[in-house]
Design a protein around this motif. Structure first.
Motif, PDB file in Angstrom:
ATOM      1  N   GLN A  59      31.192  61.356  69.982  1.00  0.00           N
ATOM      2  CA  GLN A  59      32.178  61.958  70.897  1.00  0.00           C
ATOM      3  C   GLN A  59      31.724  63.339  71.358  1.00  0.00           C
ATOM      4  O   GLN A  59      31.885  63.698  72.530  1.00  0.00           O
ATOM      5  CB  GLN A  59      33.537  62.055  70.207  1.00  0.00           C
ATOM      6  CG  GLN A  59      34.226  60.712  70.037  1.00  0.00           C
ATOM      7  CD  GLN A  59      35.477  60.789  69.185  1.00  0.00           C
ATOM      8  OE1 GLN A  59      35.535  61.576  68.236  1.00  0.00           O
ATOM      9  NE2 GLN A  59      36.479  59.985  69.497  1.00  0.00           N
ATOM     10  N   LEU A  80      31.931  53.698  75.867  1.00  0.00           N
ATOM     11  CA  LEU A  80      32.813  54.154  74.785  1.00  0.00           C
ATOM     12  C   LEU A  80      33.000  53.115  73.675  1.00  0.00           C
ATOM     13  O   LEU A  80      33.863  53.290  72.816  1.00  0.00           O
ATOM     14  CB  LEU A  80      34.192  54.522  75.370  1.00  0.00           C
ATOM     15  CG  LEU A  80      34.203  55.634  76.424  1.00  0.00           C
ATOM     16  CD1 LEU A  80      35.617  55.819  76.955  1.00  0.00           C
ATOM     17  CD2 LEU A  80      33.663  56.936  75.841  1.00  0.00           C
ATOM     18  N   ARG A  81      32.210  52.068  73.705  1.00  0.00           N
ATOM     19  CA  ARG A  81      32.443  50.979  72.756  1.00  0.00           C
ATOM     20  C   ARG A  81      32.381  51.456  71.304  1.00  0.00           C
ATOM     21  O   ARG A  81      33.240  51.116  70.491  1.00  0.00           O
ATOM     22  CB  ARG A  81      31.442  49.854  72.996  1.00  0.00           C
ATOM     23  CG  ARG A  81      31.640  48.669  72.054  1.00  0.00           C
ATOM     24  CD  ARG A  81      30.874  47.460  72.523  1.00  0.00           C
ATOM     25  NE  ARG A  81      31.477  46.921  73.737  1.00  0.00           N
ATOM     26  CZ  ARG A  81      30.940  45.944  74.473  1.00  0.00           C
ATOM     27  NH1 ARG A  81      29.776  45.428  74.119  1.00  0.00           N
ATOM     28  NH2 ARG A  81      31.564  45.507  75.537  1.00  0.00           N
ATOM     29  N   VAL A  83      32.638  54.626  70.045  1.00  0.00           N
ATOM     30  CA  VAL A  83      33.653  55.615  69.675  1.00  0.00           C
ATOM     31  C   VAL A  83      35.048  54.984  69.598  1.00  0.00           C
ATOM     32  O   VAL A  83      35.964  55.561  69.001  1.00  0.00           O
ATOM     33  CB  VAL A  83      33.673  56.829  70.640  1.00  0.00           C
ATOM     34  CG1 VAL A  83      32.345  57.560  70.608  1.00  0.00           C
ATOM     35  CG2 VAL A  83      34.034  56.406  72.050  1.00  0.00           C
ATOM     36  N   GLN A  84      35.200  53.804  70.200  1.00  0.00           N
ATOM     37  CA  GLN A  84      36.469  53.082  70.107  1.00  0.00           C
ATOM     38  C   GLN A  84      36.399  51.923  69.104  1.00  0.00           C
ATOM     39  O   GLN A  84      37.269  51.055  69.094  1.00  0.00           O
ATOM     40  CB  GLN A  84      36.855  52.552  71.496  1.00  0.00           C
ATOM     41  CG  GLN A  84      37.166  53.659  72.498  1.00  0.00           C
ATOM     42  CD  GLN A  84      37.426  53.139  73.900  1.00  0.00           C
ATOM     43  OE1 GLN A  84      37.183  51.965  74.201  1.00  0.00           O
ATOM     44  NE2 GLN A  84      37.916  54.019  74.775  1.00  0.00           N
ATOM     45  N   ASN A  85      35.405  51.940  68.262  1.00  0.00           N
ATOM     46  CA  ASN A  85      35.213  50.886  67.255  1.00  0.00           C
ATOM     47  C   ASN A  85      36.447  50.797  66.343  1.00  0.00           C
ATOM     48  O   ASN A  85      36.835  51.771  65.699  1.00  0.00           O
ATOM     49  CB  ASN A  85      33.960  51.212  66.433  1.00  0.00           C
ATOM     50  CG  ASN A  85      33.608  50.140  65.425  1.00  0.00           C
ATOM     51  OD1 ASN A  85      34.355  49.896  64.483  1.00  0.00           O
ATOM     52  ND2 ASN A  85      32.463  49.524  65.605  1.00  0.00           N
ATOM     53  N   LYS A  86      37.064  49.626  66.306  1.00  0.00           N
ATOM     54  CA  LYS A  86      38.323  49.465  65.566  1.00  0.00           C
ATOM     55  C   LYS A  86      38.119  49.473  64.049  1.00  0.00           C
ATOM     56  O   LYS A  86      39.027  49.862  63.305  1.00  0.00           O
ATOM     57  CB  LYS A  86      39.019  48.180  66.009  1.00  0.00           C
ATOM     58  CG  LYS A  86      39.521  48.233  67.439  1.00  0.00           C
ATOM     59  CD  LYS A  86      40.171  46.926  67.854  1.00  0.00           C
ATOM     60  CE  LYS A  86      40.631  46.982  69.305  1.00  0.00           C
ATOM     61  NZ  LYS A  86      41.213  45.682  69.748  1.00  0.00           N
ATOM     62  N   ALA A  89      38.034  53.040  63.102  1.00  0.00           N
ATOM     63  CA  ALA A  89      39.414  53.554  63.144  1.00  0.00           C
ATOM     64  C   ALA A  89      40.178  53.152  61.888  1.00  0.00           C
ATOM     65  O   ALA A  89      40.964  53.938  61.344  1.00  0.00           O
ATOM     66  CB  ALA A  89      40.122  53.039  64.389  1.00  0.00           C
ATOM     67  N   ASP A 142      32.646  44.764  65.842  1.00  0.00           N
ATOM     68  CA  ASP A 142      32.842  46.149  65.401  1.00  0.00           C
ATOM     69  C   ASP A 142      32.445  46.300  63.934  1.00  0.00           C
ATOM     70  O   ASP A 142      31.824  47.294  63.541  1.00  0.00           O
ATOM     71  CB  ASP A 142      34.305  46.557  65.578  1.00  0.00           C
ATOM     72  CG  ASP A 142      34.656  46.858  67.029  1.00  0.00           C
ATOM     73  OD1 ASP A 142      33.739  46.896  67.872  1.00  0.00           O
ATOM     74  OD2 ASP A 142      35.852  47.047  67.317  1.00  0.00           O
TER      75      ASP A 142
END
Length: 332
Positions: A59, A80-81, A83-86, A89, A142
């Motif tokens: 990021q 953004l794949r 940084v948006q990895n579930k 998260a 992910d």
């Protein structure tokens, strides 16, 4: 989380130091063993914190790219794949993981250069680029990219191994096993609930008892086991045998005599394998030969008593590899 192979290795390390120095009490030695085991668990937690730290690093790079005087099209519209990895998260939201990390002061904040280096290796990998450039990605994808990070990037990075050794003497040789446990945890993250199934320090109470008893019985049988080893190394003086080989054989004898539910062949195979990695080039064949003679002697005198699963192979010296592997999977 800790399996019996790692327990044996940790016990070997503290016993080797103990027999060389002979300064600690048995209770202090036991505390040292459990501290060593606990440190491996801390490494497990630290590795599970790494993906979140890498997302933060990604990021930051994205924001810096956008702030350039003349950003490229890719910098203006970044992928953004990751940084948006579930799965990342889910790890970041896991209260148990974060609480245990805070309690033990575990984080990557003090090591920006280490995470930067790992991130650079990560983004240069084929599996990362396949993940980022795939038409679609699922929760399974992910998780898979994190599993590859933990099992491939960390295990193949000499600088990272050196870093771990510098941080804790208890992390020497831990990375392969601990990273596999962290990868296994990631694989089991639930897609529907994002629940992270953190492993506990010991799989069960039996493993904790195994660690205590193996350590204590090896120490308490020290003189007796040395006499046995001396008796069956007739062409060798004890002081000419590698000190590590002696400790390995002492542990093997203690385990064979004191753990009736573990088959003799399983114990033998475990310590012969350990000798390959922790002693001299010829140690595994030397340890194998000496232990064979000692076991034959103990059996002849009726000193080896096995029960339950420990009886496997008692009437068959050529215990099948299938049976051994089955037991070791359960044992470990």
């Amino acid at each position: 989380m800790i399996n019996r192979r790692l327990i044996r290795i940790k016990a070997l390390q503290v016993l080797f130091a103990f027999f060389r120095n002979e300064g600690d009490s048995l209770s202090a030695l036991e505390r040292e063993l459990f501290h060593s085991i606990e440190k491996s668990y801390h490494l497990y937690l630290l590795l599970l914190l790494l993906p979140e730290n890498m997302v933060e690093h990604a990021q930051t790079k994205i924001e810096l790219g956008k702030q350039k005087f003349r950003p490229s099209p890719e910098e203006l519209n970044p992928n953004l794949r990751f940084v948006q990895n579930k799965a990342v998260a889910a790890l970041a939201a896991c209260k148990e993981l974060q609480a245990k990390a805070n309690d033990n002061r575990l984080n990557w904040n003090r090591f920006p250069e280490v995470t930067k280096s790992l991130f650079n290796h990560f983004v240069a990998s084929d599996f990362y680029n396949e993940y980022m450039n795939a038409e679609q990605s699922s929760f399974a994808d992910d998780k898979a990219v994190l599993v590859n990070l933990l099992s491939k990037i960390l295990n193949a990075n000499d600088d990272f191994e050196t870093f771990l050794e510098e941080q804790s003497i208890y992390w020497n040789d831990d990375i392969e096993f601990v990273s596999s446990m962290a990868a296994k945890t990631v694989k089991k993250i639930d897609e529907d609930t994002s629940l992270v199934p953190l492993m506990s320090l010991f799989t069960n109470a039996d493993d904790e008892e195994f660690a205590k008893r193996l350590l204590r019985k090896t120490v308490l049988r020290h003189r007796e086991n040395l006499e046995l080893i001396d008796k069956f190394t007739v062409n060798w003086e004890l002081d000419r045998i590698a000190a590590m080989d002696i400790v390995i054989m002492e542990m093997a004898i203690a385990e064979i005599l004191e753990f009736p539910t573990i088959p003799v062949k399983v114990s033998m195979n475990e310590y012969i394998d350990i000798a390959k990695f922790y002693s001299t080039e010829q140690s595994n064949s030397f340890v194998n030969g000496v232990l064979d003679k000692i076991i034959a002697h103990l059996k002849e005198n009726g000193q080896i008593q096995k029960q339950g699963r420990g009886l496997i192979g008692e009437n068959d010296e050529q215990l099948s590899s299938e049976n051994i592997n089955s037991f070791e999977d359960e044992d470990n």
